[in-house]
Write an enzyme that holds these catalytic residues in place. Sequence first.
Site, mmCIF file in Angstrom:
data_model
loop_
_atom_site.group_PDB
_atom_site.id
_atom_site.type_symbol
_atom_site.label_atom_id
_atom_site.label_comp_id
_atom_site.label_asym_id
_atom_site.label_seq_id
_atom_site.Cartn_x
_atom_site.Cartn_y
_atom_site.Cartn_z
ATOM 1 N N SER A 1 45.210 41.852 49.641
ATOM 2 C CA SER A 1 44.171 42.482 48.826
ATOM 3 C C SER A 1 43.221 43.287 49.700
ATOM 4 O O SER A 1 43.207 43.145 50.921
ATOM 5 C CB SER A 1 43.391 41.419 48.065
ATOM 6 O OG SER A 1 42.561 40.722 48.977
ATOM 7 N N LYS A 2 42.421 44.100 49.021
ATOM 8 C CA LYS A 2 41.409 44.902 49.703
ATOM 9 C C LYS A 2 40.499 43.978 50.509
ATOM 10 O O LYS A 2 40.085 44.290 51.614
ATOM 11 C CB LYS A 2 40.603 45.619 48.613
ATOM 12 C CG LYS A 2 39.916 46.851 49.073
ATOM 13 C CD LYS A 2 39.173 47.478 47.920
ATOM 14 C CE LYS A 2 37.803 46.903 47.831
ATOM 15 N NZ LYS A 2 36.927 47.472 46.840
ATOM 16 N N ARG A 3 40.222 42.832 49.929
ATOM 17 C CA ARG A 3 39.331 41.878 50.604
ATOM 18 C C ARG A 3 39.943 41.346 51.903
ATOM 19 O O ARG A 3 39.240 41.106 52.880
ATOM 20 C CB ARG A 3 38.977 40.726 49.662
ATOM 21 C CG ARG A 3 37.463 40.607 49.529
ATOM 22 C CD ARG A 3 37.031 39.771 48.362
ATOM 23 N NE ARG A 3 37.073 40.551 47.126
ATOM 24 C CZ ARG A 3 37.675 40.159 46.017
ATOM 25 N NH1 ARG A 3 38.318 39.015 45.980
ATOM 26 N NH2 ARG A 3 37.641 40.908 44.947
ATOM 27 N N GLU B 1 39.162 43.816 54.515
ATOM 28 C CA GLU B 1 37.767 43.728 54.960
ATOM 29 C C GLU B 1 37.574 42.514 55.865
ATOM 30 O O GLU B 1 36.920 42.573 56.896
ATOM 31 C CB GLU B 1 36.832 43.634 53.749
ATOM 32 C CG GLU B 1 36.644 44.993 53.080
ATOM 33 C CD GLU B 1 36.285 44.906 51.613
ATOM 34 O OE1 GLU B 1 35.938 43.803 51.129
ATOM 35 O OE2 GLU B 1 36.368 45.964 50.943
#
Length: 507
Positions: free
Chosen positions: A260-262, A265
Amino acid sequence: MDSKVRVRFAPSPTGGLHLGGVRTVLFNYLFAKHHGGEFILRIEDTDQTRFVAGAEQYILDTLNWCGLTPDESPLHGGAYGPYRQSERKAIYTQYAQTLIEKGFAYYAFDTPEDLEEKRKQVPNFQYSRAHRMEMKNSISLAENEVSELLKKNTPHVIRIKIPDEEEVVFTDIIRGEVRFDVSTVDDKVLLKADGMPTYHLAVVVDDYLMKITHAFRGEEWLPSAPVHILLWKYLFGLDKMPKWAHLPLILKPEGSGKLSKRDGERLGFPVFAMDWSDPITKETTVGFKEKGFLPEAFINFLAMLGWNDGTDKEIFTIEELIAAFDLERVHKGGAKFDYEKAKWFNQEWIKKTDNKILAELLQPFFDQANIEIHERSYLIKVIGLVKDRCHLLTDFITQSSFFFAAPKSIDTAAILPKWEEKKQAFFTALSNSLKEMKGKPLAAELETHFKTLAATHEIKPGDLLLPLRIMLVGGKFGPGVFDIIESIELPDTIARIVHSLQLLSEK
Ligand code: GLU
């Protein structure tokens, strides 16, 4: 294949394009081109509540950066347009009507409040055969009531009537035979109260009208497949249905769950293809492009996430991928994303790319770092010296900024522990002797000069190279020291040595 292969990538324009989305594009594209077919981009924008300004343009820009140009799209046109579902509204209504007439769908007049109420009463409520008769629809109500409601333009949706006791079976190119028990599937809305179709109706109608022969999409769409297959059966006949392939997920580096994008990050790597700025939150998510990936490398590592050609070969050009691609070799299981491996691909592609082309690609990165390049030919030479050390285009900045300006800081702390008077004397002599040299001496000549001087000072050259490097570049990195001197030339070299000696004497 009997008919011309036609595949589609059908994104909803709701935000940045995730790695998995680009890999879906890539597999579609490779399959189409391998079979001499066509690759279509269709924008699935029927859900007005999820519309995000700029997202369609972003998708087009990403495909363009990757070099995966569609044969047909809202931008490129084509014989089966429009390619934006919001512009095809009238087409879907007629198919929803056909389904009603054939008894495969029904009108539902329940208001949002009715549904809310029902959800409160029934835990895990599903609008399905278990509760359909308790609701307000053309199955539960008398015929005249229904006509009355329709006549009065009562807001309504059209739902599919999921059949009792039917097992849906289809063959997936990657997974083989897939079976679904539809008793757990709800009566999905096909046409909304605003007259817009939902994804389920639109995807089937458009795949049919656009003569799609193979439909490849992410594994997350597998649970929707039974609804689509039923619609194919009711509307067009299963013999017309495209062949399906549900592509495995790209997994977190740890190996479980969708990347995921998370995760990006959290672990410090991009997950989107290009920078994406959310128009509402203004939050920017970094992309592979801006992080310094070459599109060739991006495509190459994406292809290898879940596929190989059966050999150990890892570096493929797009032409080689087209020639070798075979969907049946795509693994069923998800592919773990490994950022270090992605960077390795990029490094290999940097090595393969011509320095002149790299110079062009790097110019914006240098501009952004406020490093002025006076001569393209000098940049090209520097690229040749440092490219083997760069995994990302952004690495060129750190690896080469000292070629264009004196380093901002000198890591004297790394010199001091072994610093001694005779080294001080050597470097003073070196800077003086360099002043005597004429023109633009080459690396080999500079090296001989350095070694001879070291011998006179009775110091091993090896003990002098690290301090010299730090004086020239600021730290313990960079290509060959004499290549650096040859490039930055004598006046700058002397100035940097003198400046460092000054700093060292102050410590
Ligand atoms: N519109 C769907 C998406 O956003 C497409 C799924 C499909 O390809 O059928 O991914």
